[in-house]
Design a protein around this motif. Structure first.
Motif, PDB file in Angstrom:
ATOM      1  N   VAL A 161     -11.377  35.069   2.850  1.00 23.64           N
ATOM      2  CA  VAL A 161     -12.139  34.143   3.892  1.00 23.64           C
ATOM      3  C   VAL A 161     -13.305  35.210   4.475  1.00 23.64           C
ATOM      4  O   VAL A 161     -12.776  35.980   5.613  1.00 23.64           O
ATOM      5  CB  VAL A 161     -11.574  33.394   4.976  1.00 23.64           C
ATOM      6  CG1 VAL A 161     -12.539  32.403   5.674  1.00 23.64           C
ATOM      7  CG2 VAL A 161     -10.600  32.523   4.288  1.00 23.64           C
ATOM      8  N   ASP A 162     -14.694  35.150   4.182  1.00 20.88           N
ATOM      9  CA  ASP A 162     -15.513  36.059   4.945  1.00 20.88           C
ATOM     10  C   ASP A 162     -14.969  37.603   4.997  1.00 20.88           C
ATOM     11  O   ASP A 162     -15.313  38.189   5.725  1.00 20.88           O
ATOM     12  CB  ASP A 162     -15.870  35.750   6.219  1.00 20.88           C
ATOM     13  CG  ASP A 162     -16.701  34.475   6.364  1.00 20.88           C
ATOM     14  OD1 ASP A 162     -17.430  34.125   5.355  1.00 20.88           O
ATOM     15  OD2 ASP A 162     -17.036  33.866   7.494  1.00 20.88           O
ATOM     16  N   GLY A 163     -14.438  37.941   3.666  1.00 19.67           N
ATOM     17  CA  GLY A 163     -13.968  39.139   3.501  1.00 19.67           C
ATOM     18  C   GLY A 163     -12.748  39.534   4.021  1.00 19.67           C
ATOM     19  O   GLY A 163     -12.440  40.686   3.891  1.00 19.67           O
ATOM     20  N   ARG A 164     -12.042  38.531   4.612  1.00 19.35           N
ATOM     21  CA  ARG A 164     -10.743  38.745   5.419  1.00 19.35           C
ATOM     22  C   ARG A 164      -9.635  38.209   4.741  1.00 19.35           C
ATOM     23  O   ARG A 164      -9.690  36.870   4.468  1.00 19.35           O
ATOM     24  CB  ARG A 164     -10.899  38.500   6.746  1.00 19.35           C
ATOM     25  CG  ARG A 164      -9.516  38.933   7.457  1.00 19.35           C
ATOM     26  CD  ARG A 164      -9.775  38.676   9.107  1.00 19.35           C
ATOM     27  NE  ARG A 164      -8.692  39.056   9.840  1.00 19.35           N
ATOM     28  CZ  ARG A 164      -8.705  39.064  11.161  1.00 19.35           C
ATOM     29  NH1 ARG A 164      -9.650  38.528  11.825  1.00 19.35           N
ATOM     30  NH2 ARG A 164      -7.571  39.401  11.919  1.00 19.35           N
ATOM     31  N   PRO A 165      -8.582  38.898   4.021  1.00 14.07           N
ATOM     32  CA  PRO A 165      -7.436  38.470   3.372  1.00 14.07           C
ATOM     33  C   PRO A 165      -6.696  37.441   4.425  1.00 14.07           C
ATOM     34  O   PRO A 165      -5.944  37.880   5.518  1.00 14.07           O
ATOM     35  CB  PRO A 165      -6.705  39.503   2.916  1.00 14.07           C
ATOM     36  CG  PRO A 165      -7.050  40.629   3.721  1.00 14.07           C
ATOM     37  CD  PRO A 165      -8.493  40.539   4.189  1.00 14.07           C
ATOM     38  N   LEU A 166      -6.137  36.280   3.884  1.00 13.11           N
ATOM     39  CA  LEU A 166      -5.232  35.409   4.790  1.00 13.11           C
ATOM     40  C   LEU A 166      -4.148  35.099   3.654  1.00 13.11           C
ATOM     41  O   LEU A 166      -4.366  34.613   2.640  1.00 13.11           O
ATOM     42  CB  LEU A 166      -5.821  34.305   5.225  1.00 13.11           C
ATOM     43  CG  LEU A 166      -7.207  34.402   6.173  1.00 13.11           C
ATOM     44  CD1 LEU A 166      -7.619  33.135   6.559  1.00 13.11           C
ATOM     45  CD2 LEU A 166      -6.691  35.043   7.485  1.00 13.11           C
ATOM     46  N   THR A 167      -3.058  35.183   4.303  1.00 14.76           N
ATOM     47  CA  THR A 167      -1.594  34.776   3.596  1.00 14.76           C
ATOM     48  C   THR A 167      -1.210  33.382   3.834  1.00 14.76           C
ATOM     49  O   THR A 167      -1.520  32.849   5.110  1.00 14.76           O
ATOM     50  CB  THR A 167      -0.426  35.781   3.624  1.00 14.76           C
ATOM     51  OG1 THR A 167      -0.022  35.684   5.151  1.00 14.76           O
ATOM     52  CG2 THR A 167      -1.005  37.096   3.278  1.00 14.76           C
TER      53      THR A 167
END
Length: 310
Positions: free
Chosen positions: A243-249
């Motif tokens: 999301v917007d270059g940021r990884p989320l698990t």
């Protein structure tokens, strides 16, 4: 002293014996209205001739004897009494005139107006009325200026408040300001298939269409990203999202502010996000919140090409 001015006991000269034009001496005046010669004589009974002496009454002789006994030195001149009274009257009249003059001077406000002609008084009155009109016009102009200044100040204050409110709204929409209010929490639980970026993007679009005002997405690792108009979603490795270059698990939770009932209805439409995730073996849990908070902030990019239209 001659016989014609024989002195009496009172100090007054004895008048000459009246002449009788119509008869001889010693005879009564034939005129009926003529007084008795004895009544006209100023002589006291003691000094009358022996032939005319009569017995006077005690009341008639008492005053004459008293005057004769006192002598000429005890008699007060009537002219002296008159002079003292006249002086006193003149002094009183002078004091009265002085008092009236002082009072008139004190009560008089403007001797020039009292001595002015009628034409001059009319002209003075006209000038005063014209001056009053000009002063009233000046007062009205100053009051209007004061009203405009107050109105302008109120207008500027209202414009400032409106600008502040608008800036806050834009900050919330742009993700640069935190926000709180009623809303929903939408939690995605994966099934046989992981939650794809397409399903998350569909949910965001449906929420925007239902009137969502602010959103953020959180991962299982408590990482949070503010969702704005430029936010993008990509599939990551092992079911993760970018999301917007940021990884989320996973699992993923979207917190959204808006009308809870409207947004819940939009998510549960046939063929919508809830039905699609259920078809993939997953589950979408929607919960209403009286007060939800969107605290993640978006860092805007500096504009390189776009400029505001002036």
């Amino acid at each position: 002293m001659s016989d014609e001015h024989t002195q009496t006991g009172t100090g007054w000269p004895q008048p000459a014996e009246p002449t009788r034009p119509d008869g001889p001496a010693g005879e009564p005046d034939p005129r009926p209205e003529a007084p008795d010669p004895d009544e006209l004589s100023p002589l006291s009974p003691q000094e009358r001739p022996s032939g005319e002496d009569e017995d006077p009454s005690p009341d008639e002789t008492a005053p004459a004897e008293g005057v004769a006994a006192a002598g000429p030195a005890a008699v007060v001149s009537p002219w002296r009494r008159f002079s003292s009274a006249a002086v006193m009257i003149v002094v009183l009249l002078g004091l009265l005139g002085f008092t009236l003059a002082v009072q008139l001077k004190m009560t008089s406000t403007d001797s020039s107006l009292a001595a002015a002609r009628q034409e001059d008084l009319v002209r003075i009155l006209y000038d005063l009325e014209a001056r009053e009109i000009r002063l009233r016009q000046d007062i009205a102009a100053l009051e209007e200026s004061q009203r405009q200044l107050r109105s302008g100040e109120q207008g500027r204050q209202a414009a400032l408040e409106e600008a502040t409110r608008r800036a806050d709204e834009l900050g919330i929409l742009a993700g640069t300001l935190p926000a709180r209010g009623p809303g929903l929490t939408v939690r995605f639980q994966a099934g046989a298939k992981p939650i794809s970026a397409v399903r998350v993007l569909d949910a965001v679009q449906e929420l925007r269409g239902a009137g969502a005002e602010a959103m953020q997405i959180s991962g299982g690792d408590q990482a949070t990203v503010r969702i704005v108009a430029s936010t993008y979603f990509l599939n990551g490795e092992n079911g993760a999202l970018i999301v917007d270059g940021r990884p989320l698990t996973g699992p993923f939770t979207i917190t959204v502010l808006g009308d809870p009932a409207t947004m819940r209805t939009a998510l549960n439409i046939p063929g919508g996000v809830v039905a699609s995730v259920a078809g993939d073996g997953g589950n979408v849990i929607v919960e209403e919140r009286e007060v939800a908070e969107v605290s993640a902030l978006h860092v805007p990019r500096p504009l390189e090409h776009a400029r505001p239209v002036s």
